[in-house]
Scaffold this motif. Structure first.
Motif, PDB file in Angstrom:
ATOM      1  N   HIS A 132       0.852  -1.201   0.000  1.00 34.40           N
ATOM      2  CA  HIS A 132       0.000   0.000   0.000  1.00 34.40           C
ATOM      3  C   HIS A 132       0.888   1.251   0.000  1.00 34.40           C
ATOM      4  N   PRO A 133       1.633   1.480  -1.075  1.00 33.96           N
ATOM      5  CA  PRO A 133       2.626   2.565  -1.089  1.00 33.96           C
ATOM      6  C   PRO A 133       2.051   3.967  -0.974  1.00 33.96           C
ATOM      7  N   ASP A 134       0.746   4.117  -1.208  1.00 30.54           N
ATOM      8  CA  ASP A 134       0.115   5.446  -1.115  1.00 30.54           C
ATOM      9  C   ASP A 134      -0.308   5.789   0.307  1.00 30.54           C
ATOM     10  N   ASP A 171      -6.756  14.082   4.246  1.00 30.11           N
ATOM     11  CA  ASP A 171      -7.193  12.999   3.350  1.00 30.11           C
ATOM     12  C   ASP A 171      -6.072  12.013   3.028  1.00 30.11           C
ATOM     13  N   LYS A 172      -5.226  11.757   4.009  1.00 34.00           N
ATOM     14  CA  LYS A 172      -4.140  10.798   3.808  1.00 34.00           C
ATOM     15  C   LYS A 172      -4.581   9.410   4.279  1.00 34.00           C
ATOM     16  N   PRO A 173      -4.541   8.415   3.389  1.00 39.41           N
ATOM     17  CA  PRO A 173      -4.866   7.051   3.820  1.00 39.41           C
ATOM     18  C   PRO A 173      -3.786   6.544   4.776  1.00 39.41           C
ATOM     19  N   ILE A 174      -4.195   5.760   5.771  1.00 39.61           N
ATOM     20  CA  ILE A 174      -3.301   5.424   6.881  1.00 39.61           C
ATOM     21  C   ILE A 174      -3.153   3.916   7.055  1.00 39.61           C
ATOM     22  N   ILE A 175      -1.922   3.491   7.284  1.00 42.94           N
ATOM     23  CA  ILE A 175      -1.640   2.157   7.812  1.00 42.94           C
ATOM     24  C   ILE A 175      -1.321   2.333   9.286  1.00 42.94           C
ATOM     25  N   TRP A 176      -1.963   1.521  10.126  1.00 42.70           N
ATOM     26  CA  TRP A 176      -1.740   1.593  11.573  1.00 42.70           C
ATOM     27  C   TRP A 176      -1.117   0.297  12.078  1.00 42.70           C
ATOM     28  N   MET A 194      -8.437   3.124   8.533  1.00 41.99           N
ATOM     29  CA  MET A 194      -7.037   2.709   8.631  1.00 41.99           C
ATOM     30  C   MET A 194      -6.905   1.230   8.301  1.00 41.99           C
ATOM     31  N   LEU A 195      -5.859   0.908   7.567  1.00 43.15           N
ATOM     32  CA  LEU A 195      -5.481  -0.492   7.384  1.00 43.15           C
ATOM     33  C   LEU A 195      -4.756  -0.924   8.652  1.00 43.15           C
ATOM     34  N   MET A 196      -5.215  -2.002   9.264  1.00 40.34           N
ATOM     35  CA  MET A 196      -4.771  -2.345  10.612  1.00 40.34           C
ATOM     36  C   MET A 196      -3.860  -3.562  10.642  1.00 40.34           C
TER      37      MET A 196
END
Length: 345
Positions: A132-134, A171-176, A194-196
């Motif tokens: 998920h590079p974005d 509006d930033k997509p997040i990995i947590w 968030m992608l968890m």
């Protein structure tokens, strides 16, 4: 959910042996020697809220500090001592070393780790992020230096809500990563998607909602204080939710004279200092008749005994924390982002 993430949830970590119990005379002797060694080595003892009360008290008696992981590192950075002895778990020692590369950082034992750290190996986490590079990568402070170096932001439980809210407003997509319970709580509070990563703290993961409801019936006037690393059905029963320092403040400000506390019982030492007129009650873990794994006290925190502290001060071999300078430089970037954000709040 990937097979890796499912395996992390189901992991059963081998627990370390607890320190050998000491009698009162032995404790007094070790404390006297440690106090002298701290002076001789130009060292300061910095302890986490979750260490045993006698270790927290020793830190305070010797001019040291008791705090959460980030404040521990900040105190060590700003203190004049050349040597820091960090009573906590390994990621705390690493964070202290990253913030103060010029100082010697010792730990009573380098084997004291954390299920959140163990459950977030850098190779697997990096592969997850690469898919998920974005996405902006946000990691909890309870992670290794290598995982911090892979992140865009490092957060503590005290400031995580504010930082995620800020990123979501852009509006930033997040990995947590790595704690799924804390991540879910933040997601619910902020509305951010968030992608968890599916990690968990073995202490907080064990609090049980049915047993807590039963306890509330026994203590109807008690307030419930919950750390957000706990499952959602525990958080829903809370009168106050927050980080270790926030829960101590809540204990002071809530009018209730009885407090049911859902976090590591090591916090009772400072909580009782803050409000000596109140009764602290441990939230139930495994329920009646069951066998709990941690019983509201981290087994790795329990490794920080007096004998181990003396050993580290006598001979740094096997106790000193090292972080690769290049890795430390990379990890400092997301740490500094958090520190700057906190300073500008």
């Amino acid at each position: 959910m990937s097979q890796i993430e499912q395996a992390i949830i189901e992991s059963d970590y081998p627990f370390p042996p607890k320190p050998t119990p000491l009698n009162e005379d032995e404790k007094a002797q070790y404390k006297a020697r440690i106090k002298q060694l701290l002076i001789e080595k130009d060292a300061v003892l910095v302890a986490h809220y979750y260490t045993d009360p006698e270790i927290q008290a020793l830190a305070e008696e010797t001019g040291g500090y008791v705090a959460d992981s980030l404040e521990m590192a900040r105190f060590g950075r700003d203190h004049s001592a050349k040597t820091l002895i960090i009573a906590g778990v390994k990621f705390m020692g690493e964070t202290a070393k990253i913030l103060t590369p010029n100082k010697t950082v010792l730990m009573p034992t380098l084997e004291a780790t954390c299920s959140l750290d163990l459950g977030c190996p850098v190779e697997e986490f990096s592969a997850f992020c690469d898919q998920h590079p974005d996405h902006t990568v946000v990691v909890y402070a309870n992670t290794s230096a290598a995982v911090k170096a892979r992140a865009d932001w490092v957060v503590t439980s005290a400031i995580a809500l504010d930082i995620v809210e800020h990123l979501d407003s852009e509006d930033k997509p997040i990995i947590w990563g790595p704690d799924r319970h804390l991540g879910s709580y933040i997601e619910k509070q902020t509305g951010a998607e968030m992608l968890m990563w599916q990690g968990a703290c073995i202490v907080h993961d064990e609090f049980k909602a049915k047993a807590l409801k039963d306890m509330k019936a026994v203590y109807p006037d008690a307030a419930v204080l919950v750390h957000p690393e706990s499952p959602a059905n525990i958080v829903e029963l809370a009168d106050a939710v927050g980080s270790t320092s926030q829960l101590i403040k809540a204990a002071q400000t809530l009018p209730n004279k009885q407090l049911i506390v859902a976090t590591d019982r090591g916090i009772f030492y400072k909580m009782q200092q803050a409000c000596p007129d109140k009764e602290m009650i441990e939230a139930p873990t495994a329920g009646s008749g069951a066998t709990c794994k941690s019983c509201a006290h981290c087994p790795w925190m329990a490794m920080n005994g007096l004998q181990a502290i003396e050993s580290a001060l006598l001979d740094a071999t096997g106790h000193e924390v090292f972080v690769d300078p290049e890795l430390a430089k990379q990890a400092m970037i997301p740490l500094d982002r958090m520190l700057q954000f906190a300073a500008n709040k």
